[in-house]
Design a protein around this motif. Structure first.
Motif, mmCIF file in Angstrom:
data_model
loop_
_atom_site.group_PDB
_atom_site.id
_atom_site.type_symbol
_atom_site.label_atom_id
_atom_site.label_comp_id
_atom_site.label_asym_id
_atom_site.label_seq_id
_atom_site.Cartn_x
_atom_site.Cartn_y
_atom_site.Cartn_z
ATOM 1 N N LYS A 1 -28.945 55.542 -9.685
ATOM 2 C CA LYS A 1 -29.771 56.456 -10.477
ATOM 3 C C LYS A 1 -31.167 56.623 -9.874
ATOM 4 C CE LYS A 1 -27.596 55.627 -14.955
ATOM 5 N NZ LYS A 1 -27.843 55.389 -16.386
ATOM 6 N N HIS B 1 -23.231 57.864 -26.575
ATOM 7 C CA HIS B 1 -24.664 58.079 -26.450
ATOM 8 C C HIS B 1 -25.226 58.096 -27.870
ATOM 9 C CE1 HIS B 1 -28.231 60.586 -24.868
ATOM 10 N NE2 HIS B 1 -28.460 60.246 -26.113
ATOM 11 N N GLY C 1 -31.350 62.537 -17.741
ATOM 12 C CA GLY C 1 -30.483 63.672 -18.021
ATOM 13 C C GLY C 1 -29.441 63.926 -16.954
ATOM 14 N N GLY C 2 -29.129 62.911 -16.134
ATOM 15 C CA GLY C 2 -28.004 63.027 -15.210
ATOM 16 C C GLY C 2 -28.338 63.491 -13.805
ATOM 17 N N THR D 1 -18.449 59.926 -24.761
ATOM 18 C CA THR D 1 -19.098 60.941 -23.927
ATOM 19 C C THR D 1 -18.098 61.754 -23.083
ATOM 20 O OG1 THR D 1 -19.558 59.135 -22.396
ATOM 21 C CG2 THR D 1 -21.376 59.879 -23.766
ATOM 22 N N GLN E 1 -21.093 66.213 -25.417
ATOM 23 C CA GLN E 1 -21.932 66.949 -24.479
ATOM 24 C C GLN E 1 -21.107 67.395 -23.287
ATOM 25 O OE1 GLN E 1 -22.904 65.368 -21.243
ATOM 26 N NE2 GLN E 1 -21.184 64.048 -21.782
ATOM 27 N N MET F 1 -23.457 52.589 -10.911
ATOM 28 C CA MET F 1 -24.173 53.869 -10.986
ATOM 29 C C MET F 1 -25.432 53.767 -10.131
ATOM 30 S SD MET F 1 -22.838 56.140 -12.953
ATOM 31 C CE MET F 1 -23.436 57.074 -14.313
ATOM 32 N N GLU G 1 -32.948 55.347 -21.859
ATOM 33 C CA GLU G 1 -34.274 55.892 -21.592
ATOM 34 C C GLU G 1 -34.959 56.234 -22.917
ATOM 35 O OE1 GLU G 1 -33.467 60.287 -20.022
ATOM 36 O OE2 GLU G 1 -32.291 58.827 -18.917
ATOM 37 N N HIS H 1 -24.180 66.896 -19.331
ATOM 38 C CA HIS H 1 -25.446 66.352 -19.841
ATOM 39 C C HIS H 1 -26.199 67.301 -20.756
ATOM 40 C CE1 HIS H 1 -24.438 63.185 -17.176
ATOM 41 N NE2 HIS H 1 -24.533 63.947 -16.120
ATOM 42 N N MET I 1 -27.850 61.251 -9.988
ATOM 43 C CA MET I 1 -26.996 60.138 -10.409
ATOM 44 C C MET I 1 -25.707 60.144 -9.603
ATOM 45 S SD MET I 1 -26.581 59.546 -14.482
ATOM 46 C CE MET I 1 -24.944 60.191 -14.610
ATOM 47 N N LEU J 1 -26.828 53.504 -24.501
ATOM 48 C CA LEU J 1 -25.394 53.616 -24.255
ATOM 49 C C LEU J 1 -24.747 52.525 -25.084
ATOM 50 C CD1 LEU J 1 -24.992 54.039 -20.377
ATOM 51 C CD2 LEU J 1 -24.817 55.804 -22.136
ATOM 52 N N GLU K 1 -27.141 50.401 -11.474
ATOM 53 C CA GLU K 1 -26.755 49.886 -12.792
ATOM 54 C C GLU K 1 -25.251 49.684 -12.800
ATOM 55 O OE1 GLU K 1 -27.715 52.437 -16.056
ATOM 56 O OE2 GLU K 1 -29.835 51.936 -16.053
ATOM 57 N N LYS K 2 -24.819 48.706 -13.560
ATOM 58 C CA LYS K 2 -23.385 48.562 -13.776
ATOM 59 C C LYS K 2 -22.889 49.802 -14.515
ATOM 60 C CE LYS K 2 -19.854 45.464 -15.492
ATOM 61 N NZ LYS K 2 -19.151 45.677 -14.196
ATOM 62 N N TYR K 3 -21.698 50.280 -14.154
ATOM 63 C CA TYR K 3 -21.151 51.464 -14.814
ATOM 64 C C TYR K 3 -20.538 51.078 -16.151
ATOM 65 C CZ TYR K 3 -18.183 55.538 -15.673
ATOM 66 O OH TYR K 3 -17.581 56.629 -16.232
ATOM 67 N N ILE K 4 -20.981 51.713 -17.213
ATOM 68 C CA ILE K 4 -20.420 51.473 -18.540
ATOM 69 C C ILE K 4 -19.319 52.504 -18.772
ATOM 70 C CG2 ILE K 4 -20.937 51.217 -21.012
ATOM 71 C CD1 ILE K 4 -22.493 49.248 -19.268
HETATM 72 C C1 MV4 Z 1 -24.710 55.820 -17.388
HETATM 73 C C2 MV4 Z 1 -23.336 55.933 -17.708
HETATM 74 C C3 MV4 Z 1 -22.540 54.832 -17.533
HETATM 75 N N1 MV4 Z 1 -23.068 53.689 -17.038
HETATM 76 N N2 MV4 Z 1 -25.169 54.651 -16.915
HETATM 77 C C4 MV4 Z 1 -25.893 60.377 -18.069
HETATM 78 C C5 MV4 Z 1 -27.239 60.965 -18.350
HETATM 79 C C6 MV4 Z 1 -28.216 59.902 -18.043
HETATM 80 N N3 MV4 Z 1 -29.271 59.937 -19.003
HETATM 81 C C7 MV4 Z 1 -27.449 58.638 -18.080
HETATM 82 N N4 MV4 Z 1 -26.071 58.974 -18.078
HETATM 83 C C8 MV4 Z 1 -25.124 58.014 -18.004
HETATM 84 N N5 MV4 Z 1 -25.557 56.825 -17.546
HETATM 85 C C9 MV4 Z 1 -24.366 53.637 -16.741
HETATM 86 N N6 MV4 Z 1 -24.857 52.498 -16.267
HETATM 87 C C10 MV4 Z 1 -22.880 57.152 -18.217
HETATM 88 C C11 MV4 Z 1 -23.773 58.191 -18.355
HETATM 89 C C12 MV4 Z 1 -23.226 59.405 -18.866
HETATM 90 C C13 MV4 Z 1 -23.648 59.913 -20.100
HETATM 91 C C14 MV4 Z 1 -24.635 59.312 -20.859
HETATM 92 C C15 MV4 Z 1 -25.037 59.830 -22.059
HETATM 93 C C16 MV4 Z 1 -24.453 60.997 -22.529
HETATM 94 C C17 MV4 Z 1 -23.495 61.608 -21.802
HETATM 95 C C18 MV4 Z 1 -23.078 61.093 -20.574
HETATM 96 C C19 MV4 Z 1 -22.082 61.742 -19.839
HETATM 97 C C20 MV4 Z 1 -21.681 61.232 -18.650
HETATM 98 C C21 MV4 Z 1 -22.269 60.074 -18.146
#
Ligand code: MV4
Length: 504
Positions: free
Chosen positions: A158, A208, A164-165, A438, A232, A156, A288, A235, A168, A277, A200-203
């Motif tokens: 960022k 959430h 809030g996305g 999510t 959600q 990812m 955050e 976001h 990204m 996460l 960031e590594k993608y999770i």
């Molecule tokens: C991520 C992620 C997967 N891996 N980061 C979306 C909003 C922002 N605050 C961070 N977000 C995400 N960050 C990494 N490393 C997936 C999301 C994400 C997500 C996070 C929380 C709630 C809903 C989401 C929907 C899609 C992606």
């Protein structure tokens, strides 16, 4: 002693703050834009001041206007609510200069958490788990590619000023990395005036989950358990619940302590939320921290019996926390649905306009945080959320049953709402079983948007048909002949059901 609070916000959250202030014997000042003259918060506050034209950039976001309103009304404190100036370091600083109590954390905490790279560094130092990634701004292609290789794809990208996305990007392979970094940088620059980005590594398929924090000025910090916010769309949260279906007492203690450590590392004061996460192996990572009261705070209030706005005010007034961590125990289960004036069948476009009629659900275990009324015109200038429907019940099963009942009772005509969409979520197997992450909404979007005969009937038509039913049912020939005779009425109800007109 805080005697008068100016509420630098509008809508349901302004109403929410006014209610707690009144119970505490504190006077309130509403501020409003020219589009909000007839808004409910204006008539419920003790005083009201117009702070500019309809666009928020010319009213609710103008620091000078809000400060002037404080001086004019001699308010000794400001509650910023959520959105608008709630996480604005400059505003918090300015309040301090003007000797107005800002009901929230110190400017330095807002600043540190607002900058995601700084926040990540601070968390690492505090021993709070963060998503594996970089700690510096990405400046060259070579550095970015080396860092990404170490972390491993998918990655990812960022924006450090994001959240809030926004800003990204998901990158699946080496060859798309630099392009994504450049795109994220330009988006971040135009959105936040700052092109700092990190990796960031993608999770995959995360949950959430966020923890509510309360901290007083004496260093006492407690957590108020979690909220599951994975339901959600783009976001925007739609449904939140507590406890989280995947939480265990052990994980709650551990993540709660991590959230406390996160708050303490920035000397946090007030109510705040630490977002995590959580992956499918229950690994959790700091995402955050929101340095404000959140939209979904009522579900925490419902299971704990604590008024978070009162706590915020008491903390700002220099009082010690009266709650001990050991006394914080969730009772039952709470769910919140966000009711929005939007057209779910037209890409969730806002549906502003005049509310012709509204009937809010009532009865056991229900709370409606709302600000609209019969005849109210929802302005086009602000968020489409018009109400929050919050219920509590003894357990999750009963909570879902209750939410279905209150969604059924909720009637709004004149504007389109997401009530039907929310009703359908309550019947999706993955929601009922609590096995969702999510990706829930995108996974079930087709099912959720399928129209039934009942939803095809326009609200306008329904009002006309309902009036006609009322007329028919009350005709002399259809009146019950004896006290137990309800055949005529039931015949018409049956007819309505078959035609898909009555929501039964
Ligand atoms: C991520 C992620 C997967 N891996 N980061 C979306 C909003 C922002 N605050 C961070 N977000 C995400 N960050 C990494 N490393 C997936 C999301 C994400 C997500 C996070 C929380 C709630 C809903 C989401 C929907 C899609 C992606």
């Amino acid at each position: 002693m805080i005697k008068k609070i100016l509420i630098a916000n509008r809508g349901e959250i302004a109403m929410r703050i006014i209610r707690s202030a009144r119970e505490m014997g504190i006077k309130t000042v509403a501020v409003f834009s020219e589009a909000d003259r007839t808004s409910k918060h204006v008539s419920f506050a003790d005083e009201a001041v117009c702070i500019g034209p309809a666009p928020s950039k010319e009213s609710y976001l103008v620091i000078d206007n809000v400060i002037d309103a404080c001086k004019q009304t001699k308010a000794d404190a400001v509650h910023p609510g959520y959105g608008f100036l709630s996480e604005n370091e400059t505003f918090a600083k300015r309040c301090k200069q003007e000797k107005i109590i800002f009901i929230g954390p110190k400017p330095d905490a807002i600043k540190k958490m607002g900058d995601k790279i700084t926040a990540r560094k601070t968390m690492i130092e505090a021993g709070v788990p963060v998503v594996p990634g970089t700690k510096e701004n990405l400046t060259t292609r070579k550095k970015a590619e080396e860092a990404a290789k170490k972390i491993g794809y998918p990655i990812m990208v960022k924006a450090s000023s994001g959240g809030g996305g926004k800003g990204m990007r998901l990158v699946n392979s080496h060859k798309n990395l630099w392009e994504a970094v450049k795109a994220a940088k330009s988006e971040a620059l135009s959105s936040f005036g700052d092109d700092t980005v990190y990796l960031e590594k993608y999770i995959k398929s995360p949950h959430h989950i966020e923890f509510q924090i309360l901290a007083d000025k004496f260093g006492n910090t407690i957590h108020l358990c979690e909220r599951e916010c994975s339901i959600q769309r783009r976001h925007q949260k739609i449904i939140e619940e507590t406890p989280s279906p995947l939480m265990t007492p052990e994980l709650r203690d551990e993540m709660g302590q991590a959230a406390i450590n996160a708050a303490k590392s920035v000397k946090y004061v007030g109510a705040g939320t630490v977002e995590f996460l959580v992956d499918n192996k229950l690994n959790y990572y700091f995402l955050e921290m929101n340095t404000r009261l959140q939209v979904e705070h009522p579900i925490t209030e419902k299971v704990l019996g604590i008024d978070l706005v009162k706590e915020q005010i008491k903390i700002a007034d220099g009082k010690k926390l009266t709650h001990k961590q050991s006394n914080i125990v969730q009772r039952g289960h709470a769910i919140e649905c966000r009711i929005c004036a939007e057209d779910t069948h037209n890409n969730f476009m806002p549906s502003p306009g005049v509310i012709k009629h509204i009937t809010e659900p009532k009865g056991i275990g229900v709370r409606v945080d709302s600000y609209v009324y019969d005849g109210y015109e929802i302005p086009v200038h602000y968020d489409s959320m018009i109400s929050k429907l919050i219920i509590r019940a003894a357990n999750r099963k009963y909570a879902i049953e209750r939410m279905k009942r209150v969604l059924y009772e909720y009637r709004i005509s004149g504007v389109k709402t997401n009530l039907g969409f929310l009703q359908k979520i309550m019947d999706i197997k993955d929601f009922v079983s609590g096995k969702y992450d999510t990706h829930f909404i995108e996974k079930h979007l087709n099912t959720l948007l399928k129209t039934t005969r009942a939803t095809k009937v326009l609200t306008e038509d329904m009002a006309i048909i309902a009036a006609y039913f009322d007329y028919i049912i009350n005709l002399e020939e259809n009146k019950p002949k004896t006290s137990g005779d309800t055949r005529a009425i039931n015949r018409w109800k049956e007819f309505g059901k078959r035609k898909g007109v009555l929501r039964i």
